[in-house]
Design a protein around this motif. Structure first.
Motif, PDB file in Angstrom:
ATOM      1  N   MET A   1       8.209   1.114  -0.549  1.00  0.00           N
ATOM      2  CA  MET A   1       8.057   0.513  -1.845  1.00  0.00           C
ATOM      3  C   MET A   1       9.169   1.033  -2.729  1.00  0.00           C
ATOM      4  O   MET A   1       9.453   2.221  -2.751  1.00  0.00           O
ATOM      5  CB  MET A   1       6.710   0.887  -2.458  1.00  0.00           C
ATOM      6  N   VAL A   2       9.750   0.118  -3.458  1.00  0.00           N
ATOM      7  CA  VAL A   2      10.853   0.458  -4.356  1.00  0.00           C
ATOM      8  C   VAL A   2      10.629  -0.262  -5.673  1.00  0.00           C
ATOM      9  O   VAL A   2      10.289  -1.439  -5.682  1.00  0.00           O
ATOM     10  CB  VAL A   2      12.211   0.023  -3.753  1.00  0.00           C
ATOM     11  N   VAL A   3      10.811   0.440  -6.784  1.00  0.00           N
ATOM     12  CA  VAL A   3      10.807  -0.196  -8.098  1.00  0.00           C
ATOM     13  C   VAL A   3      12.241  -0.180  -8.584  1.00  0.00           C
ATOM     14  O   VAL A   3      12.883   0.872  -8.616  1.00  0.00           O
ATOM     15  CB  VAL A   3       9.885   0.536  -9.100  1.00  0.00           C
ATOM     16  N   GLY A   4      12.743  -1.368  -8.941  1.00  0.00           N
ATOM     17  CA  GLY A   4      14.126  -1.462  -9.368  1.00  0.00           C
ATOM     18  C   GLY A   4      14.311  -2.305 -10.602  1.00  0.00           C
ATOM     19  O   GLY A   4      13.471  -3.128 -10.956  1.00  0.00           O
ATOM     20  N   LYS A  15       9.126   5.079  -2.589  1.00  0.00           N
ATOM     21  CA  LYS A  15       8.107   5.813  -1.847  1.00  0.00           C
ATOM     22  C   LYS A  15       7.907   5.156  -0.489  1.00  0.00           C
ATOM     23  O   LYS A  15       7.782   3.940  -0.393  1.00  0.00           O
ATOM     24  CB  LYS A  15       6.788   5.818  -2.615  1.00  0.00           C
ATOM     25  N   ARG A  16       7.877   5.972   0.526  1.00  0.00           N
ATOM     26  CA  ARG A  16       7.636   5.477   1.883  1.00  0.00           C
ATOM     27  C   ARG A  16       6.140   5.525   2.156  1.00  0.00           C
ATOM     28  O   ARG A  16       5.498   6.545   1.912  1.00  0.00           O
ATOM     29  CB  ARG A  16       8.386   6.342   2.890  1.00  0.00           C
ATOM     30  N   VAL A  17       5.583   4.420   2.644  1.00  0.00           N
ATOM     31  CA  VAL A  17       4.160   4.350   2.956  1.00  0.00           C
ATOM     32  C   VAL A  17       3.979   3.766   4.354  1.00  0.00           C
ATOM     33  O   VAL A  17       4.812   3.010   4.833  1.00  0.00           O
ATOM     34  CB  VAL A  17       3.382   3.489   1.929  1.00  0.00           C
ATOM     35  N   PHE A  43       8.622  -4.538  -1.601  1.00  0.00           N
ATOM     36  CA  PHE A  43       7.962  -4.025  -0.405  1.00  0.00           C
ATOM     37  C   PHE A  43       8.891  -4.354   0.751  1.00  0.00           C
ATOM     38  O   PHE A  43       9.086  -5.522   1.090  1.00  0.00           O
ATOM     39  CB  PHE A  43       6.596  -4.688  -0.205  1.00  0.00           C
ATOM     40  N   LEU A  44       9.487  -3.317   1.330  1.00  0.00           N
ATOM     41  CA  LEU A  44      10.483  -3.485   2.381  1.00  0.00           C
ATOM     42  C   LEU A  44       9.989  -2.861   3.671  1.00  0.00           C
ATOM     43  O   LEU A  44       9.463  -1.751   3.658  1.00  0.00           O
ATOM     44  CB  LEU A  44      11.798  -2.828   1.961  1.00  0.00           C
ATOM     45  N   SER A  45      10.178  -3.570   4.766  1.00  0.00           N
ATOM     46  CA  SER A  45       9.760  -3.053   6.065  1.00  0.00           C
ATOM     47  C   SER A  45      10.977  -2.787   6.932  1.00  0.00           C
ATOM     48  O   SER A  45      11.863  -3.632   7.048  1.00  0.00           O
ATOM     49  CB  SER A  45       8.849  -4.057   6.770  1.00  0.00           C
ATOM     50  N   ASP A  46      10.993  -1.601   7.553  1.00  0.00           N
ATOM     51  CA  ASP A  46      12.067  -1.285   8.488  1.00  0.00           C
ATOM     52  C   ASP A  46      11.666  -1.640   9.919  1.00  0.00           C
ATOM     53  O   ASP A  46      12.435  -1.452  10.845  1.00  0.00           O
ATOM     54  CB  ASP A  46      12.467   0.185   8.390  1.00  0.00           C
ATOM     55  N   SER A  47      10.465  -2.170  10.094  1.00  0.00           N
ATOM     56  CA  SER A  47       9.951  -2.470  11.429  1.00  0.00           C
ATOM     57  C   SER A  47       9.726  -3.951  11.692  1.00  0.00           C
ATOM     58  O   SER A  47       9.841  -4.396  12.826  1.00  0.00           O
ATOM     59  CB  SER A  47       8.616  -1.754  11.649  1.00  0.00           C
ATOM     60  N   TYR A  48       9.371  -4.707  10.654  1.00  0.00           N
ATOM     61  CA  TYR A  48       9.017  -6.109  10.842  1.00  0.00           C
ATOM     62  C   TYR A  48       9.964  -7.010  10.056  1.00  0.00           C
ATOM     63  O   TYR A  48      10.109  -6.880   8.848  1.00  0.00           O
ATOM     64  CB  TYR A  48       7.570  -6.364  10.389  1.00  0.00           C
ATOM     65  N   THR A  49      10.596  -7.931  10.768  1.00  0.00           N
ATOM     66  CA  THR A  49      11.511  -8.878  10.150  1.00  0.00           C
ATOM     67  C   THR A  49      10.737  -9.949   9.396  1.00  0.00           C
ATOM     68  O   THR A  49       9.723 -10.447   9.881  1.00  0.00           O
ATOM     69  CB  THR A  49      12.385  -9.556  11.226  1.00  0.00           C
ATOM     70  N   GLY A  50      11.202 -10.283   8.207  1.00  0.00           N
ATOM     71  CA  GLY A  50      10.639 -11.401   7.472  1.00  0.00           C
ATOM     72  C   GLY A  50       9.409 -11.102   6.646  1.00  0.00           C
ATOM     73  O   GLY A  50       8.815 -12.022   6.089  1.00  0.00           O
ATOM     74  N   CYS A  51       8.987  -9.856   6.550  1.00  0.00           N
ATOM     75  CA  CYS A  51       7.777  -9.571   5.765  1.00  0.00           C
ATOM     76  C   CYS A  51       8.089  -8.838   4.452  1.00  0.00           C
ATOM     77  O   CYS A  51       7.180  -8.415   3.769  1.00  0.00           O
ATOM     78  CB  CYS A  51       6.756  -8.807   6.592  1.00  0.00           C
ATOM     79  N   TYR A  55       7.959  -8.587  -6.264  1.00  0.00           N
ATOM     80  CA  TYR A  55       7.142  -9.078  -7.367  1.00  0.00           C
ATOM     81  C   TYR A  55       7.716  -8.541  -8.670  1.00  0.00           C
ATOM     82  O   TYR A  55       7.960  -7.355  -8.800  1.00  0.00           O
ATOM     83  CB  TYR A  55       5.690  -8.610  -7.220  1.00  0.00           C
ATOM     84  N   LYS A  56       7.896  -9.423  -9.625  1.00  0.00           N
ATOM     85  CA  LYS A  56       8.383  -9.012 -10.949  1.00  0.00           C
ATOM     86  C   LYS A  56       7.193  -8.593 -11.803  1.00  0.00           C
ATOM     87  O   LYS A  56       6.104  -9.142 -11.685  1.00  0.00           O
ATOM     88  CB  LYS A  56       9.123 -10.159 -11.613  1.00  0.00           C
ATOM     89  N   PHE A  57       7.409  -7.568 -12.662  1.00  0.00           N
ATOM     90  CA  PHE A  57       6.378  -7.154 -13.599  1.00  0.00           C
ATOM     91  C   PHE A  57       7.040  -6.629 -14.871  1.00  0.00           C
ATOM     92  O   PHE A  57       8.210  -6.264 -14.875  1.00  0.00           O
ATOM     93  CB  PHE A  57       5.441  -6.101 -12.981  1.00  0.00           C
ATOM     94  N   ASP A  58       6.300  -6.659 -15.946  1.00  0.00           N
ATOM     95  CA  ASP A  58       6.796  -6.218 -17.248  1.00  0.00           C
ATOM     96  C   ASP A  58       5.970  -5.042 -17.735  1.00  0.00           C
ATOM     97  O   ASP A  58       4.775  -4.966 -17.450  1.00  0.00           O
ATOM     98  CB  ASP A  58       6.686  -7.345 -18.285  1.00  0.00           C
ATOM     99  N   ILE A  59       6.624  -4.140 -18.475  1.00  0.00           N
ATOM    100  CA  ILE A  59       5.913  -3.044 -19.126  1.00  0.00           C
ATOM    101  C   ILE A  59       6.369  -2.963 -20.576  1.00  0.00           C
ATOM    102  O   ILE A  59       7.485  -3.374 -20.916  1.00  0.00           O
ATOM    103  CB  ILE A  59       6.116  -1.679 -18.419  1.00  0.00           C
ATOM    104  N   GLU A  60       5.500  -2.463 -21.412  1.00  0.00           N
ATOM    105  CA  GLU A  60       5.804  -2.225 -22.817  1.00  0.00           C
ATOM    106  C   GLU A  60       5.675  -0.730 -23.068  1.00  0.00           C
ATOM    107  O   GLU A  60       4.598  -0.161 -22.892  1.00  0.00           O
ATOM    108  CB  GLU A  60       4.837  -3.003 -23.710  1.00  0.00           C
TER     109      GLU A  60
END
Length: 71
Positions: A1-4, A15-17, A43-51, A55-60
């Motif tokens: 998981m990455v927040v960018g 964070k790796r999960v 959400f990035l997978s190093d094991s499964y292609t195409g998954c 998701y965009k989100f906003d914070i105040e």
């Protein structure tokens, strides 16, 4: 998981999960300056292609009401 922040091309948290059917994950990041901010969680997978997903989100972020501005 990455927040960018794609606008500034920066990573805020990573964070790796383990892949599970369901999980609760706490991801810490430093609050930016006060105001409205738009980020993307990846959400990035190093094991499964195409998954990979994103998701965009906003914070105040509000001003700290306890901060001492008289200094």
């Amino acid at each position: 998981m990455v927040v960018g922040d794609s606008k500034n091309n920066s990573l805020l948290s990573i964070k790796r999960v383990k892949l599970q059917q369901k999980a609760k994950v706490k991801l810490d990041l430093v609050a930016p300056r006060p105001g409205h901010h738009s980020y993307t969680i990846y959400f990035l997978s190093d094991s499964y292609t195409g998954c990979d997903q994103e998701y965009k989100f906003d914070i105040e972020v509000k001003e700290d009401s306890n901060s001492d501005t008289s200094r």
